[in-house]
Design a protein around this motif. Structure first.
Motif, PDB file in Angstrom:
ATOM      1  N   CYS A  33      34.984 -99.955  22.040  1.00 14.95           N
ATOM      2  CA  CYS A  33      34.608-100.677  20.830  1.00 14.95           C
ATOM      3  C   CYS A  33      35.292-102.043  20.811  1.00 14.95           C
ATOM      4  O   CYS A  33      36.510-102.134  20.956  1.00 14.95           O
ATOM      5  CB  CYS A  33      35.009 -99.855  19.605  1.00 14.95           C
ATOM      6  N   CYS A  36      37.419-102.219  17.150  1.00 15.93           N
ATOM      7  CA  CYS A  36      38.697-101.522  16.903  1.00 15.93           C
ATOM      8  C   CYS A  36      39.409-101.102  18.192  1.00 15.93           C
ATOM      9  O   CYS A  36      40.545-100.638  18.145  1.00 15.93           O
ATOM     10  CB  CYS A  36      38.488-100.300  16.005  1.00 15.93           C
ATOM     11  N   CYS A  47      30.567 -96.625  17.526  1.00 12.93           N
ATOM     12  CA  CYS A  47      31.950 -96.187  17.704  1.00 12.93           C
ATOM     13  C   CYS A  47      32.238 -95.018  16.776  1.00 12.93           C
ATOM     14  O   CYS A  47      31.924 -95.067  15.587  1.00 12.93           O
ATOM     15  CB  CYS A  47      32.882 -97.359  17.401  1.00 12.93           C
ATOM     16  N   ASN A  49      35.061 -94.135  15.719  1.00 12.92           N
ATOM     17  CA  ASN A  49      36.181 -94.447  14.826  1.00 12.92           C
ATOM     18  C   ASN A  49      35.757 -95.333  13.665  1.00 12.92           C
ATOM     19  O   ASN A  49      36.090 -95.050  12.524  1.00 12.92           O
ATOM     20  CB  ASN A  49      37.302 -95.110  15.628  1.00 12.92           C
ATOM     21  N   CYS A  50      35.021 -96.413  13.956  1.00 12.29           N
ATOM     22  CA  CYS A  50      34.706 -97.388  12.897  1.00 12.29           C
ATOM     23  C   CYS A  50      33.209 -97.599  12.692  1.00 12.29           C
ATOM     24  O   CYS A  50      32.812 -98.393  11.851  1.00 12.29           O
ATOM     25  CB  CYS A  50      35.400 -98.718  13.201  1.00 12.29           C
TER      26      CYS A  50
HETATM   27 ZN   LIG Z   1      35.445 -99.020  16.627  1.00 14.06          ZN
END
Ligand SMILES: [Zn+2]
Length: 140
Positions: A33, A36, A47, A49-50
């Motif tokens: 990503c 992040c 992604c 995560n984000c």
């Molecule tokens: Zn990310």
């Protein structure tokens, strides 16, 4: 005359093409990503995560340690002639969001495999199929 390749082959698609081109160069690429910095294996459009869709195929070390594994004694189809063989989950050192990659082991005695064992990606060009696949081998 060479025997036809009888094991399942990956499907090369525009969205994963950089990955297969990387393997042809001996590089194991994983989407990273750009927002992040998390690594996202298995590849996914966003992604984990984000949720950003801004990812790039980034080069990994191609090395890791066995997180878990199994020794296969009754392989399906064309894998039958490879038994016993090891199917391993390999934890890469890249952080954050540790990639864990599944692959078969080569050049190893299944009796010597253990969790935490250092391994590396090795590439196999499949004859006449236009694709390079990966395995793991002990990293001595
Ligand atoms: Zn990310």
């Amino acid at each position: 005359m060479t025997q036809p390749y009888m094991k399942p082959l990956p499907q090369r698609l525009p969205e994963n093409e950089p990955f297969w081109e990387g393997l042809e160069r001996g590089e194991f690429l994983i989407p990273k990503c750009t927002s992040c910095g998390h690594w996202n294996w298995v590849p996914y459009p966003a992604c984990r995560n984000c949720l950003s869709t801004d990812q790039e195929w980034a080069k990994t070390t191609g090395k890791g340690k066995i997180f878990s594994y199994t020794v296969v004694h009754r392989g399906p189809g064309a894998f039958r002639e490879d038994v016993p063989y090891v199917l391993a989950m390999v934890e890469f050192p890249e952080r954050p969001r540790t990639p864990i990659v599944l692959g078969t082991m080569v050049d190893v005695d299944p009796e010597t495999v253990h969790t935490g064992m250092p391994v590396k990606v090795v590439c196999e060009e499949v004859p006449d199929e236009g694709v390079t696949i990966w395995h793991f081998a002990p990293d001595k």
